[in-house]
Scaffold this motif. Structure first.
Motif, mmCIF file in Angstrom:
data_model
loop_
_atom_site.group_PDB
_atom_site.id
_atom_site.type_symbol
_atom_site.label_atom_id
_atom_site.label_comp_id
_atom_site.label_asym_id
_atom_site.label_seq_id
_atom_site.Cartn_x
_atom_site.Cartn_y
_atom_site.Cartn_z
ATOM 1 N N THR A 87 0.821 -1.209 0.000
ATOM 2 C CA THR A 87 0.000 0.000 0.000
ATOM 3 C C THR A 87 0.855 1.258 0.000
ATOM 4 O O THR A 87 0.569 2.222 -0.724
ATOM 5 N N GLN A 88 1.920 1.265 0.803
ATOM 6 C CA GLN A 88 2.794 2.433 0.876
ATOM 7 C C GLN A 88 3.453 2.733 -0.462
ATOM 8 O O GLN A 88 3.486 3.888 -0.917
ATOM 9 N N VAL A 89 3.979 1.704 -1.106
ATOM 10 C CA VAL A 89 4.679 1.904 -2.372
ATOM 11 C C VAL A 89 3.708 2.324 -3.470
ATOM 12 O O VAL A 89 4.005 3.214 -4.275
ATOM 13 N N LEU A 90 2.528 1.715 -3.510
ATOM 14 C CA LEU A 90 1.532 2.110 -4.517
ATOM 15 C C LEU A 90 1.058 3.542 -4.275
ATOM 16 O O LEU A 90 0.863 4.314 -5.214
ATOM 17 N N ALA A 91 0.874 3.903 -3.004
ATOM 18 C CA ALA A 91 0.391 5.250 -2.681
ATOM 19 C C ALA A 91 1.384 6.307 -3.134
ATOM 20 O O ALA A 91 1.003 7.341 -3.705
ATOM 21 N N THR A 92 2.662 6.078 -2.897
ATOM 22 C CA THR A 92 3.677 7.077 -3.234
ATOM 23 C C THR A 92 3.999 7.090 -4.720
ATOM 24 O O THR A 92 4.116 8.159 -5.333
ATOM 25 N N ASN A 93 4.132 5.922 -5.319
ATOM 26 C CA ASN A 93 4.603 5.836 -6.698
ATOM 27 C C ASN A 93 3.512 5.984 -7.744
ATOM 28 O O ASN A 93 3.814 6.299 -8.897
ATOM 29 N N GLY A 120 12.440 2.020 -15.613
ATOM 30 C CA GLY A 120 12.602 0.861 -16.476
ATOM 31 C C GLY A 120 12.029 -0.398 -15.859
ATOM 32 O O GLY A 120 11.637 -1.339 -16.570
ATOM 33 N N ALA A 121 11.936 -0.434 -14.523
ATOM 34 C CA ALA A 121 11.354 -1.598 -13.845
ATOM 35 C C ALA A 121 9.919 -1.823 -14.272
ATOM 36 O O ALA A 121 9.432 -2.964 -14.297
ATOM 37 N N GLY A 122 9.220 -0.749 -14.628
ATOM 38 C CA GLY A 122 7.835 -0.881 -15.034
ATOM 39 C C GLY A 122 7.653 -1.578 -16.365
ATOM 40 O O GLY A 122 6.543 -1.999 -16.699
ATOM 41 N N VAL A 123 8.720 -1.703 -17.129
ATOM 42 C CA VAL A 123 8.667 -2.370 -18.423
ATOM 43 C C VAL A 123 9.178 -3.803 -18.325
ATOM 44 O O VAL A 123 8.586 -4.730 -18.876
ATOM 45 N N VAL A 124 10.280 -3.995 -17.613
ATOM 46 C CA VAL A 124 10.929 -5.317 -17.605
ATOM 47 C C VAL A 124 10.582 -6.156 -16.393
ATOM 48 O O VAL A 124 10.690 -7.378 -16.425
ATOM 49 N N THR A 133 7.303 -2.381 -9.145
ATOM 50 C CA THR A 133 7.098 -2.610 -10.573
ATOM 51 C C THR A 133 5.647 -2.384 -10.953
ATOM 52 O O THR A 133 5.346 -1.761 -11.977
ATOM 53 N N ALA A 134 4.727 -2.881 -10.137
ATOM 54 C CA ALA A 134 3.305 -2.706 -10.426
ATOM 55 C C ALA A 134 2.944 -1.220 -10.470
ATOM 56 O O ALA A 134 2.186 -0.778 -11.341
ATOM 57 N N ALA A 135 3.487 -0.447 -9.543
ATOM 58 C CA ALA A 135 3.196 0.987 -9.512
ATOM 59 C C ALA A 135 3.745 1.686 -10.748
ATOM 60 O O ALA A 135 3.064 2.523 -11.360
ATOM 61 N N LYS A 136 4.975 1.375 -11.124
ATOM 62 C CA LYS A 136 5.585 2.043 -12.266
ATOM 63 C C LYS A 136 4.937 1.592 -13.579
ATOM 64 O O LYS A 136 4.834 2.396 -14.527
ATOM 65 N N ILE A 140 2.482 3.900 -16.680
ATOM 66 C CA ILE A 140 2.412 3.824 -18.142
ATOM 67 C C ILE A 140 0.956 3.884 -18.585
ATOM 68 O O ILE A 140 0.578 4.651 -19.475
ATOM 69 N N GLY A 141 0.106 3.069 -17.946
ATOM 70 C CA GLY A 141 -1.302 3.067 -18.291
ATOM 71 C C GLY A 141 -1.983 4.385 -17.978
ATOM 72 O O GLY A 141 -2.797 4.887 -18.763
ATOM 73 N N LEU A 142 -1.662 4.964 -16.827
ATOM 74 C CA LEU A 142 -2.242 6.246 -16.458
ATOM 75 C C LEU A 142 -1.861 7.320 -17.472
ATOM 76 O O LEU A 142 -2.705 8.122 -17.914
ATOM 77 N N THR A 143 -0.596 7.337 -17.871
ATOM 78 C CA THR A 143 -0.121 8.321 -18.847
ATOM 79 C C THR A 143 -0.861 8.184 -20.161
ATOM 80 O O THR A 143 -1.330 9.176 -20.741
ATOM 81 N N ARG A 144 -1.009 6.971 -20.651
ATOM 82 C CA ARG A 144 -1.655 6.766 -21.947
ATOM 83 C C ARG A 144 -3.131 7.128 -21.891
ATOM 84 O O ARG A 144 -3.679 7.733 -22.822
ATOM 85 N N SER A 145 -3.794 6.755 -20.812
ATOM 86 C CA SER A 145 -5.213 7.088 -20.677
ATOM 87 C C SER A 145 -5.423 8.597 -20.600
ATOM 88 O O SER A 145 -6.305 9.157 -21.273
ATOM 89 N N LEU A 146 -4.629 9.273 -19.771
ATOM 90 C CA LEU A 146 -4.802 10.717 -19.618
ATOM 91 C C LEU A 146 -4.430 11.474 -20.885
ATOM 92 O O LEU A 146 -5.027 12.519 -21.185
ATOM 93 N N SER A 147 -3.466 10.959 -21.636
ATOM 94 C CA SER A 147 -3.096 11.635 -22.885
ATOM 95 C C SER A 147 -4.280 11.675 -23.848
ATOM 96 O O SER A 147 -4.459 12.660 -24.578
ATOM 97 N N LYS A 148 -5.085 10.623 -23.837
ATOM 98 C CA LYS A 148 -6.260 10.573 -24.706
ATOM 99 C C LYS A 148 -7.415 11.404 -24.139
ATOM 100 O O LYS A 148 -8.148 12.065 -24.884
#
Length: 222
Positions: A87-93, A120-124, A133-136, A140-148
């Motif tokens: 929870t801590q890592v997801l909340a911050t990242n 890079g951890a979010g990709v590999v 890794t899950a947060a990063k 990627i998904g958040l960025t792509r959704s918000l860009s649209k």
């Protein structure tokens, strides 16, 4: 933030704790001659994010650029990963980026650039860092959704994904690990913070006015 300030932007920087590093940044920002502001705010706390956004609005009146550069990491085998660490890592990242961006929308108005800093951890994927890794990857998904979704408002949203960069954390890396990374990086060295900042500056500026929803890896080719 220094790269943006040196390029002429007036910046508001949120920092978690009052440390010598924060004071050093304050001095360096002052040397740029701009009317910059540092605000102590723990972005793991939604209430402090609200205070940061309010302070930004008071100081600047509006925003052209939002850079979400925050992160925390721990190394825990997945079988032993406790819920509070997850929870801590997801909340911050991840959640903090969502809350800062959402809160900044009224200040951005009908144009602007949002730059999220991933990894890079979010990709590999990286062992012992499933939560990180899950947060990063979520960024990627958040960025792509918000860009649209925000593109029709003239707000561009992009992601910078650094590789292994010379930071205080990297300075404490065991020599064997540093050598292993260096041997895997085609350029034969770790990256510099200024090299990541240059890509952020590109995405924040009008030079990248038709770049939206993109991920820029700054990793030396690893």
């Amino acid at each position: 933030m220094l790269g943006l300030a040196r390029a002429g932007a007036t910046v508001v920087v949120g920092h978690q704790r009052q440390t010598e590093e924060a004071e050093s940044l304050r001095r360096e920002l002052k040397d740029t001659g701009g009317d910059h502001l540092l605000v102590q705010a723990d972005v793991a706390d939604p209430a402090q994010i609200t205070e940061l956004i309010e302070a930004t609005g008071t100081h600047l009146g509006g925003l052209d650029i939002v850079v979400n550069s925050v992160g925390t990491i721990s190394h825990i085998p997945y079988a032993d990963l406790p819920l509070d660490a997850w929870t801590q890592v997801l909340a911050t990242n991840l959640t903090a980026t969502h809350l800062v961006t959402q809160g900044a929308l009224p200040l951005l108005g009908e144009s602007g650039s949002v730059v999220n800093i991933g990894s890079g951890a979010g990709v590999v994927g990286v062992p012992l860092r499933a939560h990180y890794t899950a947060a990063k990857t979520g960024l990627i998904g958040l960025t792509r959704s918000l860009s649209k979704e925000l593109g029709s408002r003239g707000i561009r949203v992009n992601l910078v994904s650094p590789g292994v960069i010379e930071t205080d954390q990297a300075a404490g890396m065991p020599e064997a690990a540093r050598t292993a990374y260096t041997n895997r990086i085609p350029l034969g060295r770790l990256g510099e913070a200024d090299e990541v900042a240059a890509v952020v500056l590109f995405l924040a500026s009008d030079v990248s006015s038709y770049v939206n929803g993109a991920t820029f890896t700054v990793d030396g080719g690893i």
